[in-house]
Design a protein around this motif. Structure first.
Motif, PDB file in Angstrom:
ATOM      1  N   LYS A  78      73.156  24.048  26.877  1.00  0.00           N
ATOM      2  CA  LYS A  78      74.253  24.657  27.625  1.00  0.00           C
ATOM      3  C   LYS A  78      74.318  24.011  28.999  1.00  0.00           C
ATOM      4  O   LYS A  78      73.292  23.756  29.631  1.00  0.00           O
ATOM      5  N   THR A  79      75.537  23.749  29.448  1.00  0.00           N
ATOM      6  CA  THR A  79      75.783  23.158  30.760  1.00  0.00           C
ATOM      7  C   THR A  79      76.573  24.152  31.594  1.00  0.00           C
ATOM      8  O   THR A  79      77.628  24.611  31.167  1.00  0.00           O
ATOM      9  N   ASP A 100      78.326  24.550  35.365  1.00  0.00           N
ATOM     10  CA  ASP A 100      78.761  23.829  36.559  1.00  0.00           C
ATOM     11  C   ASP A 100      79.982  24.541  37.118  1.00  0.00           C
ATOM     12  O   ASP A 100      80.235  25.701  36.786  1.00  0.00           O
ATOM     13  N   ASN A 142      82.198  25.624  34.109  1.00  0.00           N
ATOM     14  CA  ASN A 142      81.589  26.548  33.163  1.00  0.00           C
ATOM     15  C   ASN A 142      80.560  27.369  33.944  1.00  0.00           C
ATOM     16  O   ASN A 142      79.402  26.997  34.044  1.00  0.00           O
ATOM     17  N   TYR A 151      74.413  21.873  39.123  1.00  0.00           N
ATOM     18  CA  TYR A 151      74.379  22.034  37.679  1.00  0.00           C
ATOM     19  C   TYR A 151      73.149  22.836  37.267  1.00  0.00           C
ATOM     20  O   TYR A 151      72.087  22.711  37.870  1.00  0.00           O
ATOM     21  N   PHE A 188      71.277  23.403  33.481  1.00  0.00           N
ATOM     22  CA  PHE A 188      71.267  23.063  32.061  1.00  0.00           C
ATOM     23  C   PHE A 188      70.156  23.854  31.389  1.00  0.00           C
ATOM     24  O   PHE A 188      69.059  23.963  31.942  1.00  0.00           O
ATOM     25  N   HIS A 204      70.413  14.733  28.743  1.00  0.00           N
ATOM     26  CA  HIS A 204      71.690  15.447  28.845  1.00  0.00           C
ATOM     27  C   HIS A 204      72.083  15.632  30.315  1.00  0.00           C
ATOM     28  O   HIS A 204      73.249  15.422  30.683  1.00  0.00           O
ATOM     29  N   ALA A 205      71.122  16.010  31.149  1.00  0.00           N
ATOM     30  CA  ALA A 205      71.410  16.207  32.577  1.00  0.00           C
ATOM     31  C   ALA A 205      71.863  14.903  33.227  1.00  0.00           C
ATOM     32  O   ALA A 205      72.859  14.881  33.956  1.00  0.00           O
ATOM     33  N   GLU A 260      73.257  12.318  31.801  1.00  0.00           N
ATOM     34  CA  GLU A 260      74.576  11.949  31.276  1.00  0.00           C
ATOM     35  C   GLU A 260      75.696  12.816  31.837  1.00  0.00           C
ATOM     36  O   GLU A 260      76.847  12.400  31.877  1.00  0.00           O
ATOM     37  N   ASN A 261      75.389  14.028  32.279  1.00  0.00           N
ATOM     38  CA  ASN A 261      76.425  14.965  32.711  1.00  0.00           C
ATOM     39  C   ASN A 261      76.505  15.190  34.217  1.00  0.00           C
ATOM     40  O   ASN A 261      77.344  15.970  34.668  1.00  0.00           O
ATOM     41  N   CYS A 262      75.667  14.521  34.984  1.00  0.00           N
ATOM     42  CA  CYS A 262      75.754  14.571  36.450  1.00  0.00           C
ATOM     43  C   CYS A 262      76.517  13.354  36.936  1.00  0.00           C
ATOM     44  O   CYS A 262      76.306  12.255  36.452  1.00  0.00           O
ATOM     45  N   LYS A 263      77.364  13.580  37.900  1.00  0.00           N
ATOM     46  CA  LYS A 263      78.075  12.461  38.523  1.00  0.00           C
ATOM     47  C   LYS A 263      77.237  11.973  39.701  1.00  0.00           C
ATOM     48  O   LYS A 263      76.862  12.752  40.565  1.00  0.00           O
TER      49      LYS A 263
END
Length: 145
Positions: free
Chosen positions: A4-5, A7, A10, A55, A57, A106-107, A109-112
């Motif tokens: 689950k993400t 931010d 979400n 974030y 996760f 996952h973290a 890949e999903n952090c800018k």
């Protein structure tokens, strides 16, 4: 297992904040902080505290948290990384089974932006971070008051 993400898009609920706080407090073990500090980092990521957010996760197995990561945005992208990984923990019964690598991947890949983290030199997770591409370009020094 489900990741689950949480931010800005979400939002994490107060109940989930409490679940993640309790999980991290228990499973960070000797590398952890007080619940109040963990809660502050999660509240900052969730924008429940003044700041840029971040974030949270989690990875769950049968509705039980088995891994969690908290990353806060720094807002300082031109001179230090945009994000700081504040907490990561894997349930003690799931260690050595790839859960930490899965949630870290996952973290990432999903952090800018870039991510910094602090790790004690005796923490076995240091090897995972190095395998994922983290390096040690600087020695951190602190003045504690």
């Amino acid at each position: 297992m489900t990741i689950k993400t949480y931010d800005a898009f979400n939002r994490i609920t107060p109940l989930e904040i409490e679940r993640v706080t309790n999980f991290l407090y228990k499973h960070l073990e000797k590398y952890g902080d007080e619940k109040s500090a963990i809660r502050k980092a999660i509240d900052y990521a969730a924008k429940e505290r003044t700041g840029l957010g971040g974030y949270v996760f989690t990875i769950e197995d049968k509705d039980e948290i088995v891994g969690a990561v908290v990353i806060n945005k720094t807002g300082m992208d031109e001179y230090i990384p945009e994000n700081i990984l504040v907490y990561i923990a894997t349930h003690n019964e799931y260690r050595g089974k790839g859960v930490g690598r899965k949630i870290m991947t996952h973290a990432i890949e999903n952090c800018k932006g870039d991510i910094a983290l602090h790790v004690e030199k005796d923490n076995p997770a240091k090897f995972l971070y190095e395998k994922l591409g983290f390096t040690t370009p600087y020695l951190e020094m602190r003045l504690k008051r």
